[in-house]
Design a protein around this motif. Structure first.
Motif, short mmCIF file in Angstrom:
data_model
loop_
_atom_site.label_atom_id
_atom_site.label_comp_id
_atom_site.label_asym_id
_atom_site.label_seq_id
_atom_site.Cartn_x
_atom_site.Cartn_y
_atom_site.Cartn_z
N PRO A 1 -9.69 11.76 -2.72
CA PRO A 1 -10.98 12.57 -2.88
C PRO A 1 -10.55 13.88 -4.17
CG PRO A 1 -9.99 12.94 -0.79
CD PRO A 1 -9.01 12.42 -1.28
N THR B 1 0.87 -1.38 0.05
CA THR B 1 -0.09 0.16 0.04
C THR B 1 0.99 1.34 0.01
OG1 THR B 1 -0.27 0.09 2.46
CG2 THR B 1 -1.74 -1.21 1.35
N ASP C 1 -11.51 4.16 6.05
CA ASP C 1 -12.32 5.47 5.51
C ASP C 1 -13.41 5.72 5.93
OD1 ASP C 1 -9.94 6.53 3.76
OD2 ASP C 1 -10.40 4.50 2.39
N GLY D 1 -7.68 7.78 -6.53
CA GLY D 1 -6.45 7.70 -5.51
C GLY D 1 -6.72 8.55 -4.39
N ILE E 1 -16.73 10.14 0.56
CA ILE E 1 -15.62 9.94 1.67
C ILE E 1 -15.38 11.23 2.19
CG2 ILE E 1 -13.24 9.06 1.73
CD1 ILE E 1 -15.25 6.94 0.56
N ARG F 1 -9.77 9.80 6.14
CA ARG F 1 -9.60 8.55 6.67
C ARG F 1 -9.99 8.48 8.19
NH1 ARG F 1 -5.53 5.96 3.29
NH2 ARG F 1 -4.67 7.62 1.78
N ASP G 1 -15.28 9.57 -11.04
CA ASP G 1 -14.29 9.49 -9.65
C ASP G 1 -14.74 8.06 -9.39
OD1 ASP G 1 -13.28 9.72 -7.42
OD2 ASP G 1 -14.68 11.20 -6.55
N LYS H 1 1.50 -2.02 3.82
CA LYS H 1 1.06 -3.42 4.20
C LYS H 1 1.20 -4.24 2.88
CE LYS H 1 -2.48 -1.27 5.27
NZ LYS H 1 -2.69 0.18 5.94
N LEU I 1 -10.79 8.91 -12.60
CA LEU I 1 -10.02 9.63 -11.37
C LEU I 1 -9.96 8.88 -10.18
CD1 LEU I 1 -10.42 13.45 -12.07
CD2 LEU I 1 -8.59 11.99 -13.13
N PRO J 1 -17.79 9.56 -4.90
CA PRO J 1 -17.19 8.63 -6.03
C PRO J 1 -18.52 8.04 -6.58
CG PRO J 1 -16.13 8.12 -4.04
CD PRO J 1 -17.18 9.30 -3.87
N TRP K 1 -11.24 3.23 -4.58
CA TRP K 1 -10.71 1.85 -4.27
C TRP K 1 -9.28 1.83 -3.24
CZ3 TRP K 1 -7.26 -0.68 -8.05
CH2 TRP K 1 -7.07 0.08 -9.12
N GLU L 1 -5.76 -2.68 -1.50
CA GLU L 1 -6.15 -3.98 -1.04
C GLU L 1 -7.40 -4.76 -1.87
OE1 GLU L 1 -5.60 -1.24 0.68
OE2 GLU L 1 -5.04 -1.76 2.93
P1 ATP Z 1 -1.75 3.06 3.45
O1 ATP Z 1 -2.78 2.00 3.61
O2 ATP Z 1 -0.50 2.12 3.44
O3 ATP Z 1 -1.72 4.08 4.49
P2 ATP Z 1 -2.99 4.23 1.05
O4 ATP Z 1 -4.42 3.76 1.91
O5 ATP Z 1 -2.84 5.46 0.64
O6 ATP Z 1 -1.59 3.94 2.33
P3 ATP Z 1 -3.68 3.09 -1.26
O7 ATP Z 1 -4.41 1.63 -1.15
O8 ATP Z 1 -2.66 3.40 -2.61
O9 ATP Z 1 -2.72 3.23 -0.13
O10 ATP Z 1 -5.08 4.37 -1.15
C1 ATP Z 1 -6.26 3.80 -1.03
C2 ATP Z 1 -6.89 4.90 -0.12
O11 ATP Z 1 -6.97 6.35 -1.12
C3 ATP Z 1 -8.41 4.70 0.09
O12 ATP Z 1 -8.54 4.18 1.41
C4 ATP Z 1 -8.63 6.35 0.38
O13 ATP Z 1 -8.62 6.78 1.35
C5 ATP Z 1 -7.95 7.01 -0.68
N1 ATP Z 1 -8.81 7.04 -2.00
C6 ATP Z 1 -8.44 6.25 -3.22
N2 ATP Z 1 -9.62 6.63 -4.16
C7 ATP Z 1 -10.33 7.76 -3.37
C8 ATP Z 1 -11.25 8.48 -4.02
N3 ATP Z 1 -11.83 8.20 -5.36
N4 ATP Z 1 -11.90 9.23 -3.35
C9 ATP Z 1 -11.09 9.46 -1.99
N5 ATP Z 1 -10.44 8.86 -1.32
C10 ATP Z 1 -9.71 7.95 -2.31
#
Ligand code: ATP
Ligand code: MG
Length: 632
Positions: free
Chosen positions: A366, A241, A484, A364, A496, A499, A385, A249, A362, A416, A388, A391
């Motif tokens: 918000p 991640t 989240d 990753g 969303i 976190r 949007d 992780k 899009l 999203p 995911w 994981e």
């Molecule tokens: P780690 O888990 O190691 O702290 P990370 O959660 O940033 O890192 P990723 O799996 O790359 O690792 O990111 C997923 C997270 O990114 C989601 O749990 C969410 O918090 C955020 N995220 C992804 N897409 C969106 C979106 N479209 N809108 C809001 N948040 C998003």
């Protein structure tokens, strides 16, 4: 026409029938005997007994049917090269690479770590591993030695595939010294390192360990390497991640479930068709790169465009010129990249013929409404949007517009969308763990057991951590926590709010940092914002805002007051940040995510912890100086 809600319900209530139907999208060597084995919760096994192969589904079957169609389009504005590989050529390259790996003793279940820039050989290596049943573990190219070393120790690879260098904005980033240093630091020593020499950064090979890709390629050219049929639940890869909230992780994924999940999403969510071109601007080091640069588009028989370079080099129209040239129909990027483009002349978007493009996805982070609206207007196509995680492997919340016989759910700015088929999404009260029944209540976004196909099987090498980390937030319940925080509106759209780590508690009020950020970013002077909660003796916590202005010269106490008033007006005084600090950039991970935990730690005068994923250290230094001056 069915409603999407009905379709979604069907995917859960008739789970096995639903996924058995989807499983027909891929080739199986032997068909599955059981759709889903849930006998050992929270673990789930998909398509039990079926044997298949990701590489066969991504390459071989298309090479047989449409050998001359484009499969991999590589464009590098860093080294000024473009290469188009047909499915037949990709098939050949992948077999050659597979033969090289086999000759080094790499076989089923062996790990291969891939530490590569965005070059075709990186995709060949991933597909070659998939072909022979080796487990790949891609580490983002250019990660520092310490981060790389810990991943080498975790994956314990037999072999590492790497290159002499990457390049960023025309600046060569030598990888080999970082790799050598990492191997020195790591306790596990890989037997072999396969080096692609791009001629960018001269290096001395380590005798007896390092192998030359070009020489071996010549030696194994034309090799025919049959695919190894793997039981659906064998491991395809591990991937870390982003490390936004703490220690990354190691996500472990299967073979068959992943192939089916991707094939289904390519159709229902992305609407991609064989023979068309898909362009994801991500990197193979991230999950989007795995799912939607390499495997997803190829499984769907699309050409995938792999781009090495910046979005603004030679100018901010480069992506759009590629859309025009390669008739891209589906594009995937991140809000952070759109914010970069937003700082440039919008006319650049009009310079190219974008008529092939049907949608921009899009994910990753918000997507704030101003950014969403800007790009929607500029491109004139739907902006989708999608939410995911590494994981889950594929979108959990979005709008699926390509399900036959199902009315599309309209997009709604700020959200999203709705839960995707297969995901039993529940919003739970953080305190009681009970599902929230009313609209607009805030809670933790969770998924009930079993996770749909394509999601992580476990944490690599650590089942206990998998259970403890993801499945233990509500005692007595089999729910997976996304960590989240969100809410669902009257129409079922999920928003969303941040976190769970970032939820602020101001005088008893629970606020998502995202709510305050969304509000601040709607102010026209503001380009980007990060809000964190910091400890406060009186209120428990208060919000602090860090703001990047469109025009830095506008920074003033008056503007700060104006922003605060704006928050008061929209969210109420409880949400009002204690201060608004003007900065020139925000701390982000290499994948462009805001590192709020680091900001918060610095703001509270604590050690920011693991910063190995931090992109530009000057961002944090700036905040330190700023807050230091204030308290002095
Ligand atoms: P780690 O888990 O190691 O702290 P990370 O959660 O940033 O890192 P990723 O799996 O790359 O690792 O990111 C997923 C997270 O990114 C989601 O749990 C969410 O918090 C955020 N995220 C992804 N897409 C969106 C979106 N479209 N809108 C809001 N948040 C998003
Ligand atoms: Mg995460």
């Amino acid at each position: 026409m069915k409603t999407y809600a009905d379709f979604h319900r069907h995917s859960l209530n008739d789970r096995d029938a639903f996924w058995a139907e989807q499983a027909k999208r891929i080739d199986w060597h032997t068909p599955p005997q059981q759709v889903c084995d849930t006998s050992r919760p929270p673990f789930a096994r998909w398509f039990v007994g079926g044997t298949t192969n990701l590489c066969h589904n991504a390459v071989d079957r298309h090479a047989a049917a449409r050998p001359d169609d484009a499969a991999l389009i590589w464009v590098s504005t860093e080294v000024g090269r473009e290469i188009v590989y047909s499915f037949a050529q990709l098939h050949e390259e992948v077999q050659t690479m597979a033969a090289m790996l086999q000759a080094q003793g790499v076989g089923e279940g062996d790990r291969v770590l891939i530490y590569m820039p965005m070059i075709p050989e990186a995709a060949f290596a991933m597909l070659a591993c998939a072909r022979i049943g080796a487990i790949h573990s891609v580490v983002f190219g250019g990660f520092a030695s310490v981060s790389l070393a810990s991943r080498i120790d975790d994956a314990a690879p037999k072999l590492i595939v790497s290159a002499d260098a990457g390049s960023r904005g025309g600046k060569v980033v030598p990888y080999k010294p970082l790799l050598d240093e990492a191997i020195t630091l790591a306790a596990h020593k890989p037997e072999r390192v396969l080096m692609v020499d791009r001629g960018l950064a001269p290096f001395t090979p380590v005798a007896g360990r390092d192998l030359d890709y070009a020489a071996l390629r010549a030696q194994h050219a034309g090799a025919q390497v049959p695919v190894v049929w793997l039981e659906s639940n064998r491991i395809s890869y591990t991937l870390y991640t982003s490390g936004t909230t703490g220690k990354p992780k190691g996500v472990q994924r299967d073979v068959g479930g992943y192939a089916v999940a991707l094939a289904t999403s390519m159709d229902y969510v992305f609407g991609g068709k064989a023979g068309e071109t898909y362009f994801s601007t991500s990197d193979i080091g991230w999950v989007v790169g795995h799912s939607y640069i390499v495997y997803g588009p190829l499984i769907a028989g699309m050409a995938t465009l792999m781009y090495e370079g910046l979005p603004i080099n030679p100018d901010a129209a480069i992506w759009w010129s590629l859309v025009e040239k390669y008739k891209v129909t589906v594009m995937f990027s991140a809000p952070t990249a759109v914010r970069v483009l937003k700082k440039h002349d919008p006319a650049l978007l009009k310079r190219h013929d974008l008529s092939s493009l049907r949608a921009l996805f899009l994910a990753g982070e918000p997507l704030d409404e101003p950014t969403g609206r800007w790009i929607a207007e500029a491109l004139g196509v739907p902006i989708i949007d999608n939410y995911w995680q590494t994981e889950t492997g594929w979108p959990l919340l979005t709008v699926a517009h390509h399900i036959p016989g199902v009315a599309p759910v309209p997009t709604r700015f700020g959200s999203p969308g709705v839960p995707m088929y297969g995901y039993d999404v529940q919003l739970l009260d953080e305190q009681t763990g009970e599902p929230l029944t009313e609209a607009n209540q805030k809670g933790v976004l969770t998924i009930a057991h079993p996770l749909p196909p394509g999601c992580l099987q476990t944490v690599w090498g650590d089942d206990e951590r998998f259970v403890r980390t993801y499945w233990s937030s509500v005692p007595g319940k089999q729910v997976y926590s996304t960590f989240d925080w969100g809410l669902r509106d009257e129409d079922g759209y999920t928003f969303i709010l941040g976190r769970t780590d970032d939820v602020i508690n101001v005088a008893g009020h629970r606020l998502g940092t995202r709510e305050i950020e969304e509000c601040i970013s709607s102010h026209s002077a503001i380009a980007e914002v990060a809000v964190v909660g910091v400890a406060d003796q009186l209120k428990g916590q208060v919000a602090l805002a860090f703001v990047v202005l469109r025009d830095p010269a506008q920074a003033s106490p008056a503007l700060e007051a104006e922003v605060l008033k704006h928050v008061d007006g929209q969210l109420g005084a409880v949400a009002r940040p204690a201060r608004v600090h003007f900065v020139s950039l925000l701390p982000k991970t290499r994948s462009g995510k805001l590192l709020r935990r680091a900001l918060q730690a610095v703001a509270e005068g604590r050690d920011p912890g693991d910063l190995t994923t931090l992109d530009d250290p000057t961002a944090l230094a700036q905040v330190k100086t700023l807050l230091g001056h204030r308290s002095a």
